[in-house]
Enzyme design. Structure first.
Site, PDB file in Angstrom:
ATOM      1  N   ASN A   1     -12.672  -3.254   3.022  1.00  0.00           N
ATOM      2  CA  ASN A   1     -13.599  -2.124   3.153  1.00  0.00           C
ATOM      3  C   ASN A   1     -14.574  -2.215   1.985  1.00  0.00           C
ATOM      4  OD1 ASN A   1     -12.148  -1.155   5.371  1.00  0.00           O
ATOM      5  ND2 ASN A   1     -10.747  -0.004   4.064  1.00  0.00           N
TER       6      ASN A   1
ATOM      7  N   GLN B   1     -14.643   2.365   1.524  1.00  0.00           N
ATOM      8  CA  GLN B   1     -13.910   1.872   0.353  1.00  0.00           C
ATOM      9  C   GLN B   1     -13.625   3.061  -0.554  1.00  0.00           C
ATOM     10  OE1 GLN B   1     -16.007  -1.055  -2.017  1.00  0.00           O
ATOM     11  NE2 GLN B   1     -14.300  -1.305  -3.448  1.00  0.00           N
TER      12      GLN B   1
ATOM     13  N   HIS C   1     -10.373  -5.376  -3.144  1.00  0.00           N
ATOM     14  CA  HIS C   1      -9.035  -5.583  -2.569  1.00  0.00           C
ATOM     15  C   HIS C   1      -9.157  -5.917  -1.096  1.00  0.00           C
ATOM     16  CE1 HIS C   1     -10.081  -1.318  -2.235  1.00  0.00           C
ATOM     17  NE2 HIS C   1      -9.400  -1.296  -1.103  1.00  0.00           N
TER      18      HIS C   1
ATOM     19  N   ASP D   1       0.846  -1.196   0.000  1.00  0.00           N
ATOM     20  CA  ASP D   1       0.000   0.000   0.000  1.00  0.00           C
ATOM     21  C   ASP D   1       0.885   1.250   0.000  1.00  0.00           C
ATOM     22  OD1 ASP D   1      -3.221   0.455   1.037  1.00  0.00           O
ATOM     23  OD2 ASP D   1      -1.848   2.166   1.116  1.00  0.00           O
TER      24      ASP D   1
ATOM     25  N   HIS E   1      -6.934  -5.739   2.444  1.00  0.00           N
ATOM     26  CA  HIS E   1      -5.757  -5.198   3.124  1.00  0.00           C
ATOM     27  C   HIS E   1      -5.190  -6.292   4.027  1.00  0.00           C
ATOM     28  CE1 HIS E   1      -6.754  -0.806   2.433  1.00  0.00           C
ATOM     29  NE2 HIS E   1      -7.947  -1.334   2.255  1.00  0.00           N
TER      30      HIS E   1
END
Ligand code: 5GP
Ligand code: ZN
Length: 112
Positions: free
Chosen positions: A85, A92, A98, A29, A100
């Protein structure tokens, strides 16, 4: 289609990749929230959990089953957190599914 993560999959946007196979990609990230903060995504553009098609279950199952290997590769033997999220209230911000993967420190609960 104007999708940052599709751009990363296509190699048009640089990323720090930690794992890749034919159907998923994991990369660090840009704004890490833990010592290790990796995003694990399907290469296929699925906007969110809500927009998975019936046939996407196998793909997302493959992704989730790879998380333990990616965590092990990152040295997260003490544990980690996996977060998706979803939608506005889930905060989000990128509309490409995706997860995390966060680790390298003690997590707290509730997440806020
Ligand atoms: P969300 O808020 O949708 O759950 O997560 C999106 C994540 O993508 C955020 O943690 C954000 O820092 C990360 N992100 C956004 N743009 C980029 C980018 O271009 N490259 C990388 N590596 N991460 C990004
Ligand atoms: Zn996309």
């Amino acid at each position: 289609m104007d999708c940052i993560f599709c751009g990363i999959v296509a190699g048009e946007i640089p990323s720090d990749k930690v794992y890749e196979d034919e159907s998923i990609l994991a990369f660090r990230d840009l704004e890490p929230q833990a010592p290790e903060h990796v995003l694990v995504i399907p290469k296929k553009h699925i906007p969110s959990l809500d927009e998975m098609s019936a046939g996407d279950g196998e793909l997302v199952g493959h992704l989730v089953s790879k998380v333990r290997d990616i965590a092990a590769q990152l040295g997260l033997g003490g544990g980690y957190r996996l977060v998706a999220n979803n939608g506005k209230d889930g905060q989000q911000t990128v509309q490409h599914l995706h997860f995390h993967l966060l680790g390298g420190r003690q997590m707290t609960w509730p997440p806020g």
